[in-house]
Design a protein around this motif. Structure first.
Motif, short mmCIF file in Angstrom:
data_model
loop_
_atom_site.label_atom_id
_atom_site.label_comp_id
_atom_site.label_asym_id
_atom_site.label_seq_id
_atom_site.Cartn_x
_atom_site.Cartn_y
_atom_site.Cartn_z
N ILE A 46 0.83 -1.20 0.00
CA ILE A 46 0.00 0.00 0.00
C ILE A 46 0.87 1.26 0.00
O ILE A 46 1.83 1.35 0.77
CB ILE A 46 -0.93 0.02 1.23
N ILE A 47 0.52 2.23 -0.85
CA ILE A 47 1.18 3.53 -0.82
C ILE A 47 0.16 4.57 -0.37
O ILE A 47 -0.91 4.69 -0.95
CB ILE A 47 1.74 3.94 -2.20
N GLU A 104 0.27 3.79 10.20
CA GLU A 104 0.48 3.00 11.41
C GLU A 104 -0.59 1.93 11.54
O GLU A 104 -0.29 0.75 11.79
CB GLU A 104 0.46 3.91 12.63
N TRP A 105 -1.83 2.32 11.37
CA TRP A 105 -2.96 1.38 11.46
C TRP A 105 -2.80 0.25 10.44
O TRP A 105 -2.96 -0.94 10.78
CB TRP A 105 -4.26 2.15 11.23
N LEU A 106 -2.45 0.57 9.21
CA LEU A 106 -2.30 -0.44 8.17
C LEU A 106 -1.10 -1.34 8.42
O LEU A 106 -1.16 -2.55 8.21
CB LEU A 106 -2.18 0.25 6.80
N ALA A 107 0.01 -0.74 8.85
CA ALA A 107 1.21 -1.53 9.13
C ALA A 107 0.97 -2.51 10.28
O ALA A 107 1.43 -3.66 10.25
CB ALA A 107 2.38 -0.61 9.46
N GLN A 157 2.44 -4.02 3.91
CA GLN A 157 3.66 -3.27 3.62
C GLN A 157 3.23 -1.88 3.18
O GLN A 157 2.63 -1.71 2.12
CB GLN A 157 4.46 -3.95 2.50
N VAL A 158 3.51 -0.89 4.00
CA VAL A 158 2.99 0.45 3.78
C VAL A 158 4.11 1.44 3.48
O VAL A 158 5.13 1.47 4.18
CB VAL A 158 2.18 0.94 5.00
N HIS A 159 3.92 2.24 2.44
CA HIS A 159 4.85 3.31 2.07
C HIS A 159 4.12 4.64 2.18
O HIS A 159 3.12 4.86 1.48
CB HIS A 159 5.37 3.11 0.65
N LEU A 176 -2.66 -1.21 -3.65
CA LEU A 176 -3.63 -0.18 -3.26
C LEU A 176 -2.88 1.14 -3.09
O LEU A 176 -1.82 1.19 -2.46
CB LEU A 176 -4.31 -0.57 -1.94
N ILE A 177 -3.44 2.21 -3.66
CA ILE A 177 -2.86 3.55 -3.49
C ILE A 177 -3.93 4.45 -2.90
O ILE A 177 -5.07 4.50 -3.37
CB ILE A 177 -2.35 4.13 -4.82
N ILE A 178 -3.56 5.18 -1.84
CA ILE A 178 -4.46 6.11 -1.17
C ILE A 178 -3.95 7.53 -1.44
O ILE A 178 -2.81 7.85 -1.11
CB ILE A 178 -4.51 5.84 0.35
N LEU A 179 -4.80 8.33 -2.05
CA LEU A 179 -4.47 9.75 -2.28
C LEU A 179 -5.17 10.55 -1.20
O LEU A 179 -6.34 10.90 -1.30
CB LEU A 179 -4.95 10.19 -3.67
#
Length: 276
Positions: free
Chosen positions: A51-52, A63-66, A71-73, A115-118
């Motif tokens: 996820i980015i 933090e919540w996703l990790a 794997q969060v960027h 998944l990308i979050i803008l």
């Protein structure tokens, strides 16, 4: 690279003065945080997704996703937020990665993320060509079949707030509202330095069109707060388990109603990159 090269100086100054790291811990921010987690959760594709989160602030969502094993960027242009996010990441067993950068030029290879979050770019880029570049870059970095979640501010947001609290009768505030309602461009008057820095406020159909122009498949648009925040005792009632229930149900049953979307200050669009 210095942050002023990545983002408008006005936006950087706004966030240096504001407390983004505590905003989601108080007032409307508490309910916004829980609601957005619920919306993101609808579209997380795998138990361990890549996820980015672009423009994700300090980063409570990363933090919540990790913590859930992803794997969060985090990509963020504000130096203050980067520093706070790095401190937050170091405390986690499953750390997230922190990148100094911005949405129009992502330092990731093609077909990288599930998944990308803008989170911030769509409302901090006033020019349509910058938003187009942001969406194009997100699409490039996204895997085939991947999802983009884009958060935007509704073009009615300031006007609704102004009507509720009487600010609509202040000439500079009303002039700002008229500009947002007609052009989408938000520039806070000098008389109201606490308002959000320069931004762009979308009409729901226009938000959808900007993603469709990039040949992404439209899935849905969601109201974040919905109409529920118009309850005159919203904060008090949201803290009451019994009174909270009908407000949450109201949000749920109207979250995709295109006619009611303009009553929600924020909205989230979900689109998919189809397999080619």
């Amino acid at each position: 690279m210095k942050s002023k090269q990545l983002i408008s100086r006005n936006i950087e100054l706004f966030y240096n003065k504001a407390s983004e790291e505590t905003r989601l811990d108080k007032g409307m921010g508490v309910f916004e945080f829980e609601r957005i987690k619920l919306l993101i959760d609808k579209y997380i594709p795998f138990p361990a997704s890549k996820i980015i989160d672009i423009g994700g602030g300090t980063e409570k969502y990363a933090e919540w996703l990790a913590q859930r094993g992803h794997q969060v960027h985090l990509v963020e242009p504000v130096v203050k937020h980067i520093t706070l996010a790095q401190k937050r990441a170091h405390k986690l067993k499953n750390k997230f990665f922190v990148h100094m950068g911005e949405s129009r030029k992502l330092e990731f290879p093609n077909n990288f993320a599930d998944l990308i979050i803008l989170h911030g770019p769509l409302y901090h880029l006033q020019k349509v060509e910058d938003r187009d570049l942001t969406i194009s870059e997100a699409k490039r970095v996204l895997k085939n079949g991947g999802i983009i979640l884009g958060f935007a501010i509704n073009y009615t947001a300031s006007t609704l707030v102004g009507l509720l609290n009487g600010l609509i009768h202040k000439k500079p505030f009303f002039e700002m509202c008229k500009e947002e309602l007609t052009t989408g461009v938000h520039n806070p008057p000098d008389e109201f330095p606490w308002l959000l820095a320069e931004a762009y406020y979308h009409k729901p159909d226009q938000l959808k069109e900007e993603f469709l122009n990039q040949e992404l498949t439209y899935l849905n648009t969601y109201a974040v707060e919905g109409m529920a925040w118009l309850d005159k005792d919203y904060f008090t009632n949201m803290m009451d388990d019994k009174k909270q229930r009908p407000l949450l149900e109201l949000i749920q049953i109207t979250e995709n109603d295109s006619y009611l979307l303009p009553f929600s200050p924020h909205m989230m669009i979900a689109v998919k990159k189809q397999t080619t």
